[in-house]
Write a protein that holds these residues in place. Structure first.
Motif, PDB file in Angstrom:
ATOM      1  N   MET A   1      -4.224   0.905   7.946  1.00 35.62           N
ATOM      2  CA  MET A   1      -4.498   2.182   7.296  1.00 35.62           C
ATOM      3  C   MET A   1      -5.781   2.811   7.799  1.00 35.62           C
ATOM      4  SD  MET A   1      -3.246   1.440   3.479  1.00 35.62           S
ATOM      5  CE  MET A   1      -4.280   0.031   3.373  1.00 35.62           C
TER       6      MET A   1
ATOM      7  N   PRO B   1       0.813  -1.219   0.000  1.00 40.69           N
ATOM      8  CA  PRO B   1       0.000   0.000   0.000  1.00 40.69           C
ATOM      9  C   PRO B   1       0.845   1.266   0.000  1.00 40.69           C
ATOM     10  CG  PRO B   1      -0.123  -1.094   2.137  1.00 40.69           C
ATOM     11  CD  PRO B   1       0.678  -1.987   1.239  1.00 40.69           C
TER      12      PRO B   1
ATOM     13  N   THR C   1       4.612   7.682  -3.235  1.00 41.53           N
ATOM     14  CA  THR C   1       3.384   7.590  -2.465  1.00 41.53           C
ATOM     15  C   THR C   1       3.321   8.776  -1.518  1.00 41.53           C
ATOM     16  OG1 THR C   1       2.007   6.110  -1.157  1.00 41.53           O
ATOM     17  CG2 THR C   1       4.327   6.219  -0.570  1.00 41.53           C
TER      18      THR C   1
ATOM     19  N   ALA D   1      -3.353  -4.736   5.823  1.00 41.15           N
ATOM     20  CA  ALA D   1      -3.341  -3.418   5.193  1.00 41.15           C
ATOM     21  C   ALA D   1      -4.559  -2.597   5.619  1.00 41.15           C
ATOM     22  CB  ALA D   1      -3.284  -3.568   3.676  1.00 41.15           C
ATOM     23  N   CYS D   2      -5.735  -3.229   5.619  1.00 39.74           N
ATOM     24  CA  CYS D   2      -6.955  -2.499   5.940  1.00 39.74           C
ATOM     25  C   CYS D   2      -6.930  -1.928   7.351  1.00 39.74           C
ATOM     26  CB  CYS D   2      -8.182  -3.387   5.732  1.00 39.74           C
ATOM     27  SG  CYS D   2      -8.050  -5.021   6.494  1.00 39.74           S
TER      28      CYS D   2
ATOM     29  N   GLN E   1      -6.778   0.398  -1.030  1.00 40.14           N
ATOM     30  CA  GLN E   1      -5.454  -0.204  -0.881  1.00 40.14           C
ATOM     31  C   GLN E   1      -5.485  -1.711  -0.691  1.00 40.14           C
ATOM     32  OE1 GLN E   1      -3.046   1.607  -1.613  1.00 40.14           O
ATOM     33  NE2 GLN E   1      -3.913   3.653  -1.377  1.00 40.14           N
ATOM     34  N   CYS E   2      -6.684  -2.297  -0.631  1.00 38.83           N
ATOM     35  CA  CYS E   2      -6.723  -3.747  -0.419  1.00 38.83           C
ATOM     36  C   CYS E   2      -6.069  -4.449  -1.609  1.00 38.83           C
ATOM     37  CB  CYS E   2      -8.160  -4.231  -0.260  1.00 38.83           C
ATOM     38  SG  CYS E   2      -8.223  -6.030  -0.110  1.00 38.83           S
TER      39      CYS E   2
ATOM     40  N   VAL F   1      -2.053   7.864   1.983  1.00 40.41           N
ATOM     41  CA  VAL F   1      -2.371   6.440   2.010  1.00 40.41           C
ATOM     42  C   VAL F   1      -2.609   5.967   3.442  1.00 40.41           C
ATOM     43  CG1 VAL F   1      -1.386   4.164   1.596  1.00 40.41           C
ATOM     44  CG2 VAL F   1      -1.172   5.947  -0.126  1.00 40.41           C
TER      45      VAL F   1
ATOM     46  N   ARG G   1      -9.956   3.877   2.539  1.00 41.02           N
ATOM     47  CA  ARG G   1      -8.569   3.408   2.393  1.00 41.02           C
ATOM     48  C   ARG G   1      -8.503   1.897   2.273  1.00 41.02           C
ATOM     49  NH1 ARG G   1      -7.683   7.907   5.782  1.00 41.02           N
ATOM     50  NH2 ARG G   1      -5.987   9.249   5.049  1.00 41.02           N
ATOM     51  N   CYS G   2      -9.341   1.224   3.082  1.00 38.28           N
ATOM     52  CA  CYS G   2      -9.277  -0.240   3.087  1.00 38.28           C
ATOM     53  C   CYS G   2      -9.715  -0.819   1.742  1.00 38.28           C
ATOM     54  CB  CYS G   2     -10.116  -0.818   4.224  1.00 38.28           C
ATOM     55  SG  CYS G   2     -11.848  -0.376   4.151  1.00 38.28           S
TER      56      CYS G   2
END
Lengths: 322, 661, 345, 165
Positions: free
Chosen positions: C245, A273, C32, C241-242, C324-325, C51, C320-321
């Motif tokens: 973030m 990410p 990023t 990740a979820c 960016q997932c 992000v 975001r989740c």
């Protein structure tokens, strides 16, 4: 475009014929916006209708195979995905008779990162996407943008030596002429840097890492599943502290455990990410493996990963004199 | 934990260059250390008592001793902590003598280093856990590989001591090299008269089973419980019926079969008993020369055999035996002298090896004990012996001394004179090595009583001249070049490792040295043990040896096997690998890399594959632990955590509190 | 109070603040944009939503709770503990309304009648949020579905709205008002209306909101329906990740690190999508599969938390989740699938 | 190397197999072969027990050098351990350059139990090499200034980097 449509129909027909005997077939469908695809788990005719094989369909379905152990599933695979499947087969992590492979001769998939850089606005504002033969027409934040497909293809595709599945039960599309693999220019440029610059690069880059382990969990070869030493409670390998050194330690663990096993599908880098160029590390290790052992993971069945075997005389390991 | 640290002065060995008192002071501050002290000789009786007292007084549950190498005294101190009631694995050593005081000059640096090593030991000890050895029963049977004199001695001693013995011999008869000899030095007694009765004992001993024409195919298992597969080569003769009457060998029309027993000096029949005293005295067919087996014609032996034991259809047979210990006595081979251009590379039939000469001397040999040279059968008058052919010569990668060639050359010179009184022997030598009892006197007799002429120097070339050979060499004592006309040249060919040794070593996990001789556990203190428990060495397979030394080693190996198997039960080392089934994902990589076959796949009650360690087979190398990416299989006592604790002790992680962003 | 500040002056203002306080701001680096401690020479990057969320300000990824110094036995004292309470002030510049509002989810957890987390409270009280209103929703945005909007002021001290040439800054709290006293801010004048219009247009662009009103009840109904959750979690790869973030995820892990005689107790972000999150000492894991874990994540945000805390959904709708997932799991779809699941046959 | 540098010890970690190299180091000690004192030895049963990640951990924790030694190939007490080790260690050695960690800080070799003199030579040479390289940089910045510099350099790379994807 029409070629792709007929290929899609051909693929759908092939899947339809086997759907009853399979737990599911893993392919792709459109995701939360027209620019993004997402894995599709086909269990019914209705699911099958949503299948897409456009260059936006990037995810490596081999990642999911180990979760279906003991069940028979189908996978729609591109060349690089088939390498992951072969490596999993070679490591006895999946059984050949438990996977049906619908192979796609692949012309490459996109890099969302490159698209983002090329678009006039953040891809979060994408409104419509139209796929041309060699280009993408994207409407973003009210503006039109046309991107040459070649310019937004993932690095792995630009230099892919195996665009066609190396193992498949059904093969869709036309086979490519043999190609030579090459390393991307940014790889060579990075390798040419001095130690101090490289170290500084990783120190800074690793300070972005949130240690979400997406790179690990998306990796088809990371088969420790829930038992990675990085998140084990009773190991001293790593502190849970999120600092560059611990984050980098994890990358070293990942690369080390992938030595001679990485099929270069690029999923780790895609999944990150915070855009950490993880393939710099993976590609470099793979290059070493090729040089020393003449080995590339997942290009042939019945090959043992080089670190799980040895030669009494190692032709290409030159030990240093003292 | 409550850890006690004991710093040893080792007299002045350590204290001379390490400030032991300072180390004690520093160690007292290490995590979980509740007691630290120093002593003059920690390994001494009072030193060990000091540890035991401290364990009781301070209620210690772990001990670190900083002294010499753990390879030296780890067992000593483990026993000491065990006497005090601790588990012996709750002990760690810091090597501050060999690795510190003896190699470093700077006292401050040494002291600092010693303290670091103690910290590492403490950090590891904090992660140690008590390990308990498993007991297991043993098979009271010994495998002896090789039926030469060393193997024979080992087998007889073991059998007399009450153990069952399985002897495996590659050739058709036991007896080895000694059976081929005519006489032995320094007593000149008849070799077969000495060895013969022992060979008969092997055949007749009720506790010994002999497999001739057989080789060890594979070995699995572990000390006390080896499983050995033996390949019995087809002899085309049913040995359960064969009486060794020899009728078949008399009638066999195929008489051009090579005769290895006579060192290929002559030929023999296709069906053959190698020599009259052979044990077992059974006939065997050489399939390469037998007309029946080659062309399907003949079959005379089957017709004449009075007991009907000929079986042309016989196949190799695999036999599996379970044994508790293994004695390796595979002997030696002769150096291939053809590598030397100066000796004619085989062009001259009258250049022969010393062992061929033995056969010419032997009454049971191809010439009936008359010395006749191979080329024309004439009796030689001038015999030249050349020593060190394939010994002490770096140019042919044989830098070592074969040890007994000087002696047998002297013996052969003496016997030559006995056989042919008007003969003259010449001996080219480098140095005379005759260190045994009566040996030097023996070589002097050869020179002084038997007139053998010794020339110190190497031979540069041999060339034919008429029906003679001219041997040209240097006489380094006279400083001249000499040329000796010879009717026969005998090469004292050196000893090299038996040809199958490297392969057998892999099977047995016994390491050969660079020349193929098996490496003993310790060159001085464990001369017949190997690094594989339960496998012992006897005779020339460990290095060149003469007969008495080989016999002595045979007895020594037998004593080791007897000692091992006299215990009702053996204990396995608990520092072996262990699988955490919760973490194991069943990928079986550890199984593939284990050199010992010590890991097997099992299915748990959920039907999932899991690895399982066979504790008694595991040797504790830890290859599996590195192979397993998720750390599910851990080598006990050397777990990832224990090693990482040492790494972290040396290079502590930085705990800076600079916030992340 | 509404003031105007030019783009350049905002950069200057931020740099000035960074000399006195910790400033957390979106900075572009390596392709990023993430929140970073603003250091001299760094440029603010408002071109895209960062992000990573700004939750580090009140709930940092690493927090040393205490350090321990061990002493030798004979010294009498075995160990000495030292608490590491956070000090100093933190200003977050350029977070979006969703991210700012997300932190409000922490309060009912870390400050209750019974439990008061001193680390959290100190950070929260020492933090100032200068939020940037969104001009245009992304495809993953759904703040309006969880009771918020692109110019939501809740939780902010100042709300910035981008206008021609700079930003209109609206003080939401007293703390914010004080900051607007800085000489770099000018009179807003007509810019204030421009800002209001921009905010209204952004709200309109959001389109129709999802109706999550029956989520709490419907998710509970699916609690034992593991088939449902298995299908929903098909593509989930069980990474974190979820959660990492997410501006509202507040779960933590506590571990002890040691180096010789010094050790420390560390609080770090934890992640309910990981196997070890609920792994029990016995080896048993009540959430042994990713299906169990996804069920928990959805249930917690849309059912259990609202049940406990007056209906407040533990999701700020930042998306975001989703964005960016790595596998494209869409939290909106999962909740809707549970809501739309036909009632018991 | 100045006299002062020679005085200051650097942190060198050794991983030695019990059967050959640890014994070789003992043999060197027994023979009083004087060596530099920087090295601290971790004893493991076999070079096949050495996870390359131990070495990485040591280097990332700030070790100035890591030296691994095992039995000569073919002489492994466990028959095959050093064959596996050789592959693993060679790959690590070749991999280090991409990380920015100077690969000369890590070395592996083979020393038998009888090679005391060789051990002395190996230790002396490796220690000399590490002193020539000097102290290793820490991976984690240790001061606020270092953090700032790094972050700034990173920010300088900006958002435009699309060189990977």
């Amino acid at each position: 475009m029409s070629g792709e449509v007929s290929q899609l129909e051909e693929l759908k027909a092939a899947i339809r014929g086997q759907l009853d005997s399979l737990d599911c077939v893993i392919g792709w469908e459109q995701g939360y916006d027209p620019l993004h695809a997402t894995p599709l788990f086909i269990r019914s005719e209705a699911d099958l209708e949503r299948l897409t094989i456009s260059p936006l369909a990037v995810h490596n379905p081999a990642t999911y195979t180990t979760g279906f152990k003991g069940k028979k599933i189908g996978l729609v695979v591109r060349g690089c995905h088939s390498r992951s499947v072969i490596e999993l087969l070679n490591e006895k992590l999946i059984e050949r008779d438990e996977v049906v492979l619908f192979g796609l001769c692949c012309d490459g998939v996109v890099s969302q990162r490159k698209i983002r850089a090329a678009l006039p606005a953040d891809p979060g504002f994408v409104e419509a996407v139209e796929l041309g033969k060699d280009e993408l027409h994207i409407t973003v934040a009210g503006e039109q943008a046309t991107l040459k497909l070649q310019e937004v293809l993932a690095d792995k595709c630009l230099h892919c030596a195996y665009p066609d599945p190396l193992v498949a039960d059904v093969l869709i599309g036309e086979k490519h002429a043999p190609r030579q693999a090459a390393s991307p220019a940014c790889q060579d440029a990075f390798e040419a840097l001095g130690n101090e610059e490289k170290l500084a690069f990783w120190q800074d880059t690793m300070s972005r890492c949130i240690r979400c382990y997406a790179c690990r969990n998306v990796c088809p070869m990371c088969v420790c599943q829930d038992h990675c030493i990085a998140t084990s409670r009773d190991h001293l390998w790593m502190s849970q502290e999120n600092t560059p050194v611990e984050n980098f330690m994890f990358q070293m663990i990942h690369v080390s455990h992938l030595t001679g096993r990485c099929t270069e599908c690029g999923e780790c880098e895609r999944a990150c990410p915070v855009d950490i160029p993880l393939m710099l590390l993976r590609r470099y290790m793979n290059k070493q493996v090729r040089e020393v052992f003449g080995h590339q993971a997942g290009i042939a069945l019945d090959k043992t990963p080089p670190l799980l075997t040895f030669q009494v005389e190692e032709a290409r390991i030159k030990e240093r004199d003292w | 934990m409550r850890i006690g640290v004991f710093i040893c002065h080792c007299g002045s060995n350590i204290a001379g260059t390490v400030d032991c008192e300072s180390v004690v002071e520093i160690a007292a501050g290490f995590p979980e250390v509740v007691y630290a002290t120093d002593s003059m000789y920690t390994c001494s009786e009072p030193g060990q008592e000091g540890i035991i007292t401290a364990i009781h007084e301070h209620n210690l549950d772990g001990v670190v001793v900083a002294s010499c190498s753990p390879r030296m005294h780890e067992p000593t101190f483990r026993r000491a902590v065990e006497r005090a009631g601790l588990n012996r694995y709750m002990f760690e050593m810091a090597n501050i003598r060999e690795h510190v005081s003896w190699i470093g000059k700077d006292k401050a640096h040494n002291t600092n280093k010693a303290a670091d090593l103690v910290l590492m030991a403490v950090e590891k000890l904090r992660r140690n856990r008590p390990l308990v050895a498993k007991s297991f029963t043993t098979v009271k049977k010994v495998l002896v590989i090789g039926g030469g004199v060393a193997g024979i001695q080992a087998a007889l001693d073991c059998a007399d001591g009450g153990l069952d013995v399985v002897m495996v011999e590659r050739d058709q008869s036991i007896g080895g090299k000694m059976a081929k000899l005519d006489k032995t030095f320094p007593t000149i007694d008849c070799s077969s008269c000495v060895l013969g009765p022992k060979m008969v004992d092997i055949a007749q001993h009720e506790k010994i089973s002999l497999y001739a024409c057989s080789e060890v195919e594979s070995v699995s298992g572990y000390v006390g419980n080896f499983s050995v597969t033996i390949r019995r080569r087809a002899t085309y003769v049913d040995w359960t019926k064969c009486t060794g009457c020899g009728v078949c060998t008399e009638k066999c029309p195929s008489k051009r079969s090579p005769d290895p027993f006579n060192e290929f000096l002559g030929t023999t029949t296709s069906i053959n008993i190698p020599f009259p005293q052979a044990i077992p005295k059974k006939a065997a067919i050489n399939p390469d020369t037998c007309m029946k087996l080659q062309k399907g014609k003949c079959g005379i032996c089957a017709k004449v055999c009075p007991v009907g034991c000929i079986d042309y259809e016989q196949q190799d047979e695999l036999v599996t035996v379970e044994v508790g210990a293994i004695v390796v006595a595979t002997g030696y081979d002769l150096f291939d002298w053809h590598k030397y251009p100066q000796y004619g590379e085989g062009r001259y039939p009258d250049v022969i090896t010393s062992l061929q000469y033995e056969r010419l001397l032997s009454a049971s040999g191809p010439t009936g004990g008359h010395i006749k040279r191979p080329s024309d059968g004439k009796e030689p008058k001038n015999v030249v012996f050349i020593q060190c052919v394939g010994s002490r010569d770096r140019s042919v990668d044989r830098p070592y001394c074969s040890g007994f060639c000087c002696m047998y050359t002297a013996k052969q010179a003496i016997l030559t004179k006995d056989h042919i009184p008007d003969s003259q022997s010449f001996v080219f030598y480098m140095d005379i090595r005759a260190p045994g009892k009566g040996y030097d006197e023996f070589t002097r007799r050869a020179m002084e009583e038997y007139g053998a002429q010794y020339v110190r120097g190497r031979v540069a070339m041999i060339y034919p001249h008429g029906d003679q050979l001219i041997v040209r060499g240097a006489d380094t004592l006279a400083g001249t070049q000499v040329e000796v006309p010879a009717d026969l040249v005998v090469l004292a060919t050196g000893v090299e490792a038996s040809q199958g040794a490297v392969k057998l070593g892999e099977t047995l996990r016994v390491v050969p040295d660079q020349f193929g001789f098996f490496v003993e556990s310790h060159p001085k203190l464990k001369p017949v043990e190997t690094n594989t428990a339960g496998v012992y060495l006897a005779g020339a397979c460990q290095g060149p040896k003469d007969i008495p030394t080989s016999v002595g080693q045979g007895s020594a190996a037998a004593a080791k096997a007897l000692g091992l198997l006299s215990k009702e039960q053996l204990e396995s080392d608990p520092a072996v690998s262990k699988v955490n089934v919760n973490r194991c994902v069943g990928c079986q990589k550890c199984i593939d890399t284990c050199p010992f076959g010590a890991i097997k796949a099992v299915t748990d009650r959920m039907g999932r594959l899991k690895a399982e360690v066979i504790e008694t087979v595991c040797q504790g190398c830890g290859i599996c632990t590195v192979t397993c990416p998720q750390g599910a299989i851990q080598l006990e006592h050397f777990t990832d955590n224990q090693i990482l604790a040492e790494v972290n002790a040396l290079c502590p992680p930085k705990m800076n509190n600079v916030s992340f962003e | 109070m509404e003031r105007f500040i030019t783009q350049d002056n905002l950069q200057r203002f931020a740099a000035g603040l960074a000399e006195k306080k910790n400033v957390l701001a979106p900075v572009a680096s390596g392709g990023t944009t993430t929140f970073r401690r603003l250091r001299p020479g760094m440029q603010l990057d408002f071109s895209r939503m960062a992000v990573i969320s700004p939750k580090d300000a009140t709930f940092p990824r690493n927090e040393t709770l205490l350090t321990v110094q061990h002493y030798p036995e004979e010294s009498g004292k075995r160990m000495e503990l030292q608490e590491h309470l956070p000090e100093g002030e933190m200003v977050v510049i350029g977070c979006r309304p969703c991210g700012t509002r997300g932190k409000l989810v922490f309060d009912p957890v870390y400050e209750t009648q019974a439990i008061k987390d001193p680390y959290y409270i100190r950070r929260r009280d020492g933090a100032t949020f200068i939020t940037l209103a969104c001009a245009r929703p992304e495809t993953t945005c759904f703040c309006h579905s969880v009771g918020s909007g692109p110019a939501d002021e809740e939780g902010s001290d100042i709300l910035l709205t981008a206008v021609e040439g700079g930003f209109v800054a609206k003080a939401v709290t007293e703390k914010g008002e004080q900051l607007l006293g800085d000489s770099l801010f000018e009179d807003a004048g007509a810019k204030a209306e421009e800002a209001a219009a921009s905010n209204a247009s952004a709200r309109k662009l959001m389109g129709e909101a999802h109706d999550f009103s029956s989520a709490a009840e419907k998710l509970l109904k699916r609690f034992d329906d593991m088939d449902f959750w298995q299908t929903q979690s098909d593509k989930c790869i069980s990474c974190g990740a979820c959660t990492y973030m997410c501006p509202t995820c507040y779960c933590f892990n506590i571990t002890d690190d040691e180096a010789g005689l010094v050790s420390r107790r560390l609080r770090t972000w934890d992640n309910c999508m990981s196997h070890t999150f609920t792994l029990e000492g016995s080896g048993h894991n009540p959430r042994s599969t990713k299906a169990h874990r996804l069920k928990n994540r959805m249930g917690h945000k849309f059912s259990y938390y609202p049940d406990l805390h007056g209906g407040q959904i533990a999701c700020c709708g930042c998306g975001r989740c989703i964005k960016q997932c790595p596998a494209g799991v869409d939290i909106r779809q999962v909740v809707m699938a549970a809501q739309e699941y036909p009632d018991e046959r | 190397m100045s006299a002062q540098d020679e005085q200051r010890e650097l942190r060198i970690v050794g991983f030695l197999c019990n059967w050959c190299s640890y014994g070789g180091a003992d043999t060197a000690g027994v023979a009083r072969f004087i060596q530099p004192t920087d090295l601290r030895i971790i004893r493991v049963p076999c070079s096949g027990r050495i996870d390359p990640l131990f070495i990485v951990r040591a280097l990332l924790n700030g070790a100035d050098g890591v030296l691994v030694s095992g039995c000569h190939p073919r002489d492994c007490h466990y028959a095959e351990g050093n064959f596996y080790a050789r592959r693993r260690l060679e790959m690590l050695k070749r991999f280090l350059p991409i990380t920015g960690i100077d690969e000369r800080r890590f070395e592996y070799t083979w020393v038998s139990a009888s090679e005391g003199q060789r051990w002395q030579h190996v230790v002396t040479e490796f220690t000399r090499r590490i002193h020539e390289l000097g102290p290793a940089p820490f991976f984690n910045p240790v001061s606020e200034e270092e953090w700032a510099k790094l972050a700034l350099d990173g920010a300088a790379r900006g958002a435009s980097c699309a060189c990977h994807g």
